[in-house]
Design a protein around this motif. Structure first.
Motif, PDB file in Angstrom:
ATOM      1  N   HIS A 128     100.866  -5.988  23.275  1.00 56.72           N
ATOM      2  CA  HIS A 128      99.860  -6.697  22.484  1.00 56.72           C
ATOM      3  C   HIS A 128      98.423  -6.436  22.921  1.00 56.72           C
ATOM      4  CE1 HIS A 128     103.411  -8.511  20.957  1.00 56.72           C
ATOM      5  NE2 HIS A 128     103.603  -9.300  21.989  1.00 56.72           N
ATOM      6  N   MET A 129      98.235  -5.713  24.061  1.00 54.72           N
ATOM      7  CA  MET A 129      96.870  -5.401  24.474  1.00 54.72           C
ATOM      8  C   MET A 129      96.740  -4.056  25.183  1.00 54.72           C
ATOM      9  SD  MET A 129      94.144  -7.543  26.704  1.00 54.72           S
ATOM     10  CE  MET A 129      92.710  -6.712  27.345  1.00 54.72           C
ATOM     11  N   ILE A 130      97.308  -3.941  26.366  1.00 55.39           N
ATOM     12  CA  ILE A 130      97.026  -2.783  27.232  1.00 55.39           C
ATOM     13  C   ILE A 130      97.312  -1.458  26.537  1.00 55.39           C
ATOM     14  CG2 ILE A 130      97.674  -1.606  29.386  1.00 55.39           C
ATOM     15  CD1 ILE A 130      95.881  -4.134  29.734  1.00 55.39           C
ATOM     16  N   ASP A 131      98.475  -1.325  25.905  1.00 56.58           N
ATOM     17  CA  ASP A 131      98.821  -0.054  25.274  1.00 56.58           C
ATOM     18  C   ASP A 131      98.033   0.219  23.998  1.00 56.58           C
ATOM     19  OD1 ASP A 131     100.563   0.407  27.345  1.00 56.58           O
ATOM     20  OD2 ASP A 131     102.380  -0.066  26.206  1.00 56.58           O
ATOM     21  N   LEU A 132      97.267  -0.754  23.521  1.00 56.12           N
ATOM     22  CA  LEU A 132      96.399  -0.555  22.362  1.00 56.12           C
ATOM     23  C   LEU A 132      95.041   0.032  22.764  1.00 56.12           C
ATOM     24  CD1 LEU A 132      97.042  -3.946  20.503  1.00 56.12           C
ATOM     25  CD2 LEU A 132      98.186  -1.743  20.125  1.00 56.12           C
ATOM     26  N   THR A 134      92.581   2.607  25.296  1.00 56.69           N
ATOM     27  CA  THR A 134      92.528   3.796  26.154  1.00 56.69           C
ATOM     28  C   THR A 134      92.192   3.330  27.578  1.00 56.69           C
ATOM     29  OG1 THR A 134      90.152   4.142  25.855  1.00 56.69           O
ATOM     30  CG2 THR A 134      91.624   5.198  24.233  1.00 56.69           C
ATOM     31  N   ARG A 135      92.357   4.214  28.553  1.00 57.87           N
ATOM     32  CA  ARG A 135      91.978   3.885  29.935  1.00 57.87           C
ATOM     33  C   ARG A 135      90.499   3.506  29.999  1.00 57.87           C
ATOM     34  NH1 ARG A 135      95.735   2.755  33.817  1.00 57.87           N
ATOM     35  NH2 ARG A 135      97.499   4.123  33.520  1.00 57.87           N
ATOM     36  N   GLU A 136      89.660   4.217  29.253  1.00 60.46           N
ATOM     37  CA  GLU A 136      88.225   3.931  29.258  1.00 60.46           C
ATOM     38  C   GLU A 136      87.953   2.542  28.690  1.00 60.46           C
ATOM     39  OE1 GLU A 136      89.566   6.830  27.950  1.00 60.46           O
ATOM     40  OE2 GLU A 136      89.043   8.088  29.668  1.00 60.46           O
ATOM     41  N   GLU A 137      88.641   2.185  27.618  1.00 61.85           N
ATOM     42  CA  GLU A 137      88.457   0.855  27.030  1.00 61.85           C
ATOM     43  C   GLU A 137      88.948  -0.239  27.980  1.00 61.85           C
ATOM     44  OE1 GLU A 137      88.854   1.896  22.266  1.00 61.85           O
ATOM     45  OE2 GLU A 137      90.675   1.711  23.487  1.00 61.85           O
ATOM     46  N   GLN A 138      90.040   0.021  28.677  1.00 59.88           N
ATOM     47  CA  GLN A 138      90.523  -0.939  29.672  1.00 59.88           C
ATOM     48  C   GLN A 138      89.470  -1.176  30.739  1.00 59.88           C
ATOM     49  OE1 GLN A 138      94.290   0.522  31.177  1.00 59.88           O
ATOM     50  NE2 GLN A 138      95.050   0.857  29.104  1.00 59.88           N
ATOM     51  N   GLU A 139      88.832  -0.113  31.191  1.00 60.97           N
ATOM     52  CA  GLU A 139      87.782  -0.216  32.211  1.00 60.97           C
ATOM     53  C   GLU A 139      86.586  -1.006  31.684  1.00 60.97           C
ATOM     54  OE1 GLU A 139      86.045  -0.015  35.853  1.00 60.97           O
ATOM     55  OE2 GLU A 139      88.099   0.545  35.350  1.00 60.97           O
ATOM     56  N   VAL A 140      86.204  -0.780  30.428  1.00 56.91           N
ATOM     57  CA  VAL A 140      85.093  -1.528  29.829  1.00 56.91           C
ATOM     58  C   VAL A 140      85.431  -3.015  29.749  1.00 56.91           C
ATOM     59  CG1 VAL A 140      83.784  -1.907  27.689  1.00 56.91           C
ATOM     60  CG2 VAL A 140      84.108   0.418  28.560  1.00 56.91           C
ATOM     61  N   VAL A 141      86.637  -3.341  29.283  1.00 54.24           N
ATOM     62  CA  VAL A 141      87.052  -4.745  29.204  1.00 54.24           C
ATOM     63  C   VAL A 141      87.014  -5.384  30.593  1.00 54.24           C
ATOM     64  CG1 VAL A 141      89.013  -6.286  28.717  1.00 54.24           C
ATOM     65  CG2 VAL A 141      88.413  -4.481  27.092  1.00 54.24           C
ATOM     66  N   ALA A 142      87.534  -4.678  31.588  1.00 52.40           N
ATOM     67  CA  ALA A 142      87.536  -5.210  32.955  1.00 52.40           C
ATOM     68  C   ALA A 142      86.115  -5.457  33.448  1.00 52.40           C
ATOM     69  CB  ALA A 142      88.279  -4.259  33.894  1.00 52.40           C
ATOM     70  N   LYS A 143      85.224  -4.522  33.230  1.00 53.11           N
ATOM     71  CA  LYS A 143      83.832  -4.663  33.682  1.00 53.11           C
ATOM     72  C   LYS A 143      83.128  -5.806  32.951  1.00 53.11           C
ATOM     73  CE  LYS A 143      82.899   0.030  35.268  1.00 53.11           C
ATOM     74  NZ  LYS A 143      82.136   1.266  35.024  1.00 53.11           N
ATOM     75  N   VAL A 144      83.328  -5.891  31.654  1.00 51.98           N
ATOM     76  CA  VAL A 144      82.684  -6.957  30.875  1.00 51.98           C
ATOM     77  C   VAL A 144      83.117  -8.320  31.386  1.00 51.98           C
ATOM     78  CG1 VAL A 144      82.650  -8.073  28.599  1.00 51.98           C
ATOM     79  CG2 VAL A 144      82.286  -5.600  28.782  1.00 51.98           C
TER      80      VAL A 144
END
Length: 158
Positions: A128-132, A134-144
């Motif tokens: 429902h989230m992580i596999d939707l 990209t690695r770059e988007e995951q990093e942006v979400v984490a930083k935000v």
């Protein structure tokens, strides 16, 4: 005389980001909760306490620290722990270092519940989230959200 300033209204892009976050976070939490509840009889909030305790040496943590970790009030966590204690998932222990502190501690039943429900939760988080993302988007979400959490906890902006 106090004058009110004009609010900085959100533009269309800001409003889209805000509303999508609010609706998406709510829907995600509800879906993850429902999957855990339906398959294992455990709420998402209870699962989160079990996880946080499992990550600690001895499976225990001060109640005040546990409340901070899950961004909840001490009172709410105290009621939640009391209910989970009645269900046999946790127990409360007095802190030997000071007579006022109280630990929440995992029981064997709590460990079994966590071990049984963790695959369902991880599958849900991925689907429902992580596999939707990209690695770059995951990093942006984490930083935000590192920045948001730091700000809301009273720290400096990251």
């Amino acid at each position: 005389m106090v004058t009110e300033h004009e609010p900085r209204w959100l533009d269309d892009g800001e409003m889209r980001a805000w509303r999508n976050y609010v609706v998406g976070a709510s829907m995600l939490a509800e879906r993850l909760h429902r999957e855990l509840q339906d398959r294992h009889g455990v709420s998402l909030a209870d699962y989160e306490l079990l996880v946080r305790l499992s990550e600690q040496h001895g499976g225990r943590m001060r109640m005040s620290q546990l409340a901070d970790e899950v961004a909840s009030s001490k009172s709410r966590v105290s009621h939640q722990v009391a209910r989970m204690e009645r269900e046999g998932l946790l127990r409360r222990r007095e802190c030997p270092e000071d007579g006022r502190g109280v630990f929440a501690e995992l029981t064997e039943e709590g460990v079994r519940t966590l071990e049984g429900s963790a695959p369902t939760h991880v599958d849900g988080v991925r689907a429902h989230m992580i596999d939707l993302l990209t690695r770059e988007e995951q990093e942006v979400v984490a930083k935000v959200f590192d920045r948001v959490i730091t700000h809301l906890r009273g720290g400096a902006h990251a």
